[in-house]
Each structure stands twice: as C-alpha cells, then as structure tokens.
Design a protein around this motif. Structure first.
Motif, mmCIF file in Angstrom:
data_model
loop_
_atom_site.group_PDB
_atom_site.id
_atom_site.type_symbol
_atom_site.label_atom_id
_atom_site.label_comp_id
_atom_site.label_asym_id
_atom_site.label_seq_id
_atom_site.Cartn_x
_atom_site.Cartn_y
_atom_site.Cartn_z
ATOM 1 N N GLY A 150 -5.306 -0.051 -6.889
ATOM 2 C CA GLY A 150 -4.684 -1.206 -7.529
ATOM 3 C C GLY A 150 -3.707 -0.835 -8.625
ATOM 4 N N HIS A 151 -3.798 0.390 -9.134
ATOM 5 C CA HIS A 151 -2.897 0.835 -10.198
ATOM 6 C C HIS A 151 -1.571 1.356 -9.662
ATOM 7 C CE1 HIS A 151 -6.778 1.043 -12.354
ATOM 8 N NE2 HIS A 151 -6.038 0.606 -13.351
ATOM 9 N N LEU A 152 -1.497 1.551 -8.362
ATOM 10 C CA LEU A 152 -0.291 2.114 -7.767
ATOM 11 C C LEU A 152 0.658 1.008 -7.358
ATOM 12 C CD1 LEU A 152 -1.938 4.844 -5.541
ATOM 13 C CD2 LEU A 152 -0.978 5.106 -7.822
ATOM 14 N N GLY A 153 1.930 1.247 -7.483
ATOM 15 C CA GLY A 153 2.937 0.266 -7.099
ATOM 16 C C GLY A 153 3.471 0.579 -5.712
ATOM 17 N N ARG A 154 4.181 -0.370 -5.147
ATOM 18 C CA ARG A 154 4.788 -0.183 -3.838
ATOM 19 C C ARG A 154 6.288 -0.065 -4.010
ATOM 20 N NH1 ARG A 154 2.449 -5.343 -1.091
ATOM 21 N NH2 ARG A 154 4.017 -5.992 -2.545
ATOM 22 N N PHE A 155 6.921 0.543 -3.025
ATOM 23 C CA PHE A 155 8.362 0.708 -3.056
ATOM 24 C C PHE A 155 9.052 -0.651 -3.017
ATOM 25 C CE2 PHE A 155 12.038 3.239 -2.818
ATOM 26 C CZ PHE A 155 12.936 2.580 -1.985
ATOM 27 N N ALA A 156 8.474 -1.590 -2.311
ATOM 28 C CA ALA A 156 9.086 -2.919 -2.194
ATOM 29 C C ALA A 156 9.052 -3.676 -3.517
ATOM 30 C CB ALA A 156 8.365 -3.721 -1.118
ATOM 31 N N THR B 29 4.490 1.235 7.003
ATOM 32 C CA THR B 29 4.435 -0.009 6.243
ATOM 33 C C THR B 29 3.009 -0.384 5.890
ATOM 34 O OG1 THR B 29 4.388 -1.253 8.320
ATOM 35 C CG2 THR B 29 6.550 -0.850 7.293
ATOM 36 N N ARG B 30 2.092 0.544 6.012
ATOM 37 C CA ARG B 30 0.705 0.293 5.657
ATOM 38 C C ARG B 30 0.590 0.025 4.185
ATOM 39 N NH1 ARG B 30 -3.142 5.011 7.274
ATOM 40 N NH2 ARG B 30 -2.706 5.283 5.114
#
Length: 143
Positions: free
Chosen positions: A80-86, A136-137
């Motif tokens: 949950g602490h990690l962000g996504r590229f999008a 896209t997982r």
C-alpha cells in the motif's frame, strides 16, 4: 712556500672535519625525527584500532534493534505504500526548445532525422517507455 702549503692542508683538514661532524649530527637528527614519527604512527594506528572496535560495538545489530524499538515508531512497509506509474502526473511536451530559440534568432533549424522517424513509428503513443516491467498487474495487499 712549504709553510703556506702546510697551512692550506691544515685548513682543508679542519674544514673536512667540520663538514663530517655536521653530516654526522644532521644524520642523528634525521634518525631521531624518524623514530618520533614511527612512535606517532604506532599511536595513531592503535587509536584507529580502538575506534574500529568502538564502531563495531556501536553497530551491533542487536544494539541497533533495541535502540530502534526504543526511540523510533516505525511500521512495516507494505504494498500500500508503493505508488503506480499511472498515478504520476502526465509529462508535458516541451517540444524542440533549441529549434524555437534558433527560429527566434532568425536562423532556420532542422529537426534531427531520428526525431522524425521516431515520431512516425510510434503514432498515438501518449506514455513514455519505462525500463521496468510493462505488465498491467496491480499489487494486491496480503494483509
């Protein structure tokens, strides 16, 4: 004439004796300086050894873990602490700034041949390439 020759020989002997003694005492002085430096070097090496021992004592994992538990309030990091590229904001297209500058100066700039070919080969592409995985997982929380 012989007396003058004797006086010159005696003066030469006295001069050479003075020079020999000066070399001797200069050598003794330099040897004393080397001995002092060796003593200082030995003391510095001992001090470095003591500092290394203290550092190893202070960086023991069990001591650091106890200090972290006592003074830090940290929580485990999860997906949950990690962000996504999008989630990143879109990158603005600045165009060819050098060409605009040359045109404003009255010089005609030509685009590099590679830029036109790249633009023609990837039409409609609005996201830059990434060096990581292209799947896209989305990460799922395990807790």
């Amino acid at each position: 004439m012989i007396r003058l020759l004797h006086l010159a020989a005696i003066a030469g002997l006295i001069t050479s004796a003075i020079y020999a003694y000066s070399i001797k005492y200069d050598t003794l002085y330099q040897a004393e300086q080397v001995a002092k430096l060796k003593t200082r070097l030995r003391k510095e090496r001992e001090a470095i050894a003591v500092l290394r021992a203290e550092w190893q004592l202070l960086t023991r994992p069990d001591r650091l873990q106890a200090a972290a538990d006592k003074y830090l309030t940290m929580e485990a990091s999860g997906a949950g602490h990690l962000g996504r590229f999008a989630d990143l904001p879109a990158r603005t297209d600045r165009g060819d700034e050098i060409a605009r500058k040359l045109e404003s100066l009255g010089l005609f700039a030509t685009a590099t041949p590679g830029a036109k070919e790249r633009a023609a080969s990837t039409p409609g592409r609005d996201e830059p390439r990434t060096t990581g995985s292209t799947s896209t997982r989305t990460p799922t929380a395990t807790r």
